[in-house]
Design an enzyme around this catalytic site. Structure first.
Site, PDB file in Angstrom:
ATOM      1  N   TYR A 140       0.862  -1.144   0.083  1.00 43.08           N
ATOM      2  CA  TYR A 140       0.040  -0.114   0.104  1.00 43.08           C
ATOM      3  C   TYR A 140       1.073   1.378  -0.017  1.00 43.08           C
ATOM      4  O   TYR A 140       1.537   1.601   0.973  1.00 43.08           O
ATOM      5  CB  TYR A 140      -0.768   0.176   1.045  1.00 43.08           C
ATOM      6  N   TYR A 164     -23.210   6.011  -4.779  1.00 46.20           N
ATOM      7  CA  TYR A 164     -23.190   6.095  -6.252  1.00 46.20           C
ATOM      8  C   TYR A 164     -24.563   5.730  -6.892  1.00 46.20           C
ATOM      9  O   TYR A 164     -25.205   4.678  -6.648  1.00 46.20           O
ATOM     10  CB  TYR A 164     -22.268   4.933  -6.637  1.00 46.20           C
TER      11      TYR A 164
END
Ligand SMILES: NC(=O)c1ccc[n+]([C@@H]2O[C@H](COP(=O)([O-])OP(=O)(O)OC[C@H]3O[C@@H](n4cnc5c(N)ncnc54)[C@H](OP(=O)(O)O)[C@@H]3O)[C@@H](O)[C@H]2O)c1
Length: 307
Positions: free
Chosen positions: A55, A216
């Site tokens: 990451y 969304y």
């Protein structure tokens, strides 16, 4: 209280995803997120943070390490990270695992990793070699428990049988893609393995990359590097799931994502869903999952909507 089976780890109901640290959350925001999350974790549960060397090329681990050092909180935390030498020809060869663990320990400013995952399976390295290398890290006290991430059911069984045969540390947990929008990957085969072998499951993308927050909707433009990935769920099935989440969330007076996380936490073998927020406010919307109790009927409503 969530307990990682076969370990002495009592963890929080929500495992905090750290892939945002150094990516969509800068260091001060990451520190504020960690502060908020730890404040909300009731003792004796231990705040449980999930990172990986890959990451931000170690940046997520470095931020978490700097925060633990500054706050003096290492002993309070359960730290999970992953051996992710993805660019290597044989990512889980013994030498790669040992080198990756040393880098992670340095990044995290700690002498031990509580849960150390194989981030991805590596078919080019014999399982015997990988598992023996993990076992040596456990014996040396650098890793407390080892775990698998992104393994198929077949390979997971092979790995568990191999560690049993060799008498070395076994994978005690499985991290896998699982949420209300993504069920077959886990439910079709992996769940049976986890159940039969007593593995704890930590589902990642628990919010379907943000879709299960309800932001969304058709025609909405969302400013996030995840928007493309999350938008694939927009459609008839997504509408059904969001409507069911909305109904349950309203009944309890909690935000949508808290309901999505509680449904996941309530599934068999799941120890704690892994989810992230890139601001303190986002994380605050997730935390009510800790005290949320769904009725059987509400759980069924969500399960049916996502079928
Ligand atoms: N083992 C693996 O291969 C693997 C793979 C992926 C992830 N993981 C782990 O799982 C963790 C969780 O996955 P993830 O963080 O990628 O995805 P996720 O938990 O499904 O989605 C989190 C994202 O949703 C958005 N969000 C969260 N709360 C919100 C709210 N209240 N309102 C609006 N938007 C909100 C934020 O993104 P935006 O604001 O940018 O929209 C946030 O970063 C990761 O951090 C990582 O530790 C592991």
């Amino acid at each position: 209280m969530p307990q990682l089976p076969g370990t002495d780890l009592t963890v929080s109901d929500l495992c905090l995803g750290a892939n945002v640290f150094g990516w969509t959350a800068d260091e001060p925001t990451s520190f504020a997120i960690l502060d908020r999350y730890v404040d909300a974790t009731p003792s004796p549960q231990q705040p449980f943070v999930d990172t990986a060397e890959s990451y931000g090329k170690g940046e997520s681990e470095r931020i978490l390490g700097a925060w633990m050092a500054e706050r003096g909180l290492r002993d309070r935390m359960v730290v999970a990270t992953k051996a992710s030498p993805l660019e290597k020809e044989h990512p889980l060869a013994a030498g790669e695992i040992v080198a990756a663990a040393e880098r992670s320990l340095r990044n995290l400013q700690t002498d031990r990793i509580d849960v150390y995952y194989a981030h991805y399976d590596d078919a080019t390295t014999p399982l015997e070699e990988t598992l023996t290398a993990f076992d040596e890290l456990v014996t040396a006290g650098k890793v407390r428990y080892v775990a698998a991430s992104n393994y198929s059911a077949k390979r997971l069984v092979e790995a568990l049988e191999t560690s049993e045969r060799l008498g070395v540390a076994r994978y005690s947990a499985l991290q896998t893609h699982y949420n209300l929008m993504e069920r077959p990957v886990f439910e079709d085969e992996l769940r049976d393995v986890a159940e039969a072998r007593g593995l704890g499951v930590l589902p990642y993308f628990a919010l379907a990359k943000g879709f299960l927050t309800g932001k969304y909707r058709p025609g909405e433009q969302i400013d996030s590097p995840r928007a493309k990935g999350a938008s694939v769920y927009v459609g008839e099935r997504g509408d059904r799931v969001l409507a069911a989440l909305g109904q349950v969330a309203e009944a309890h007076g909690v935000p949508l994502p808290a309901v999505a996380l509680r449904w996941l936490a309530d599934q068999p073998t799941v120890v704690a869903p892994i989810a992230s927020g890139r601001t303190v406010e986002q994380v605050a919307d997730l935390l009510p999952m800790q005290d949320l109790v769904l009725t059987d009927e509400q759980r069924r409503l969500l399960t049916d909507a996502s079928a």
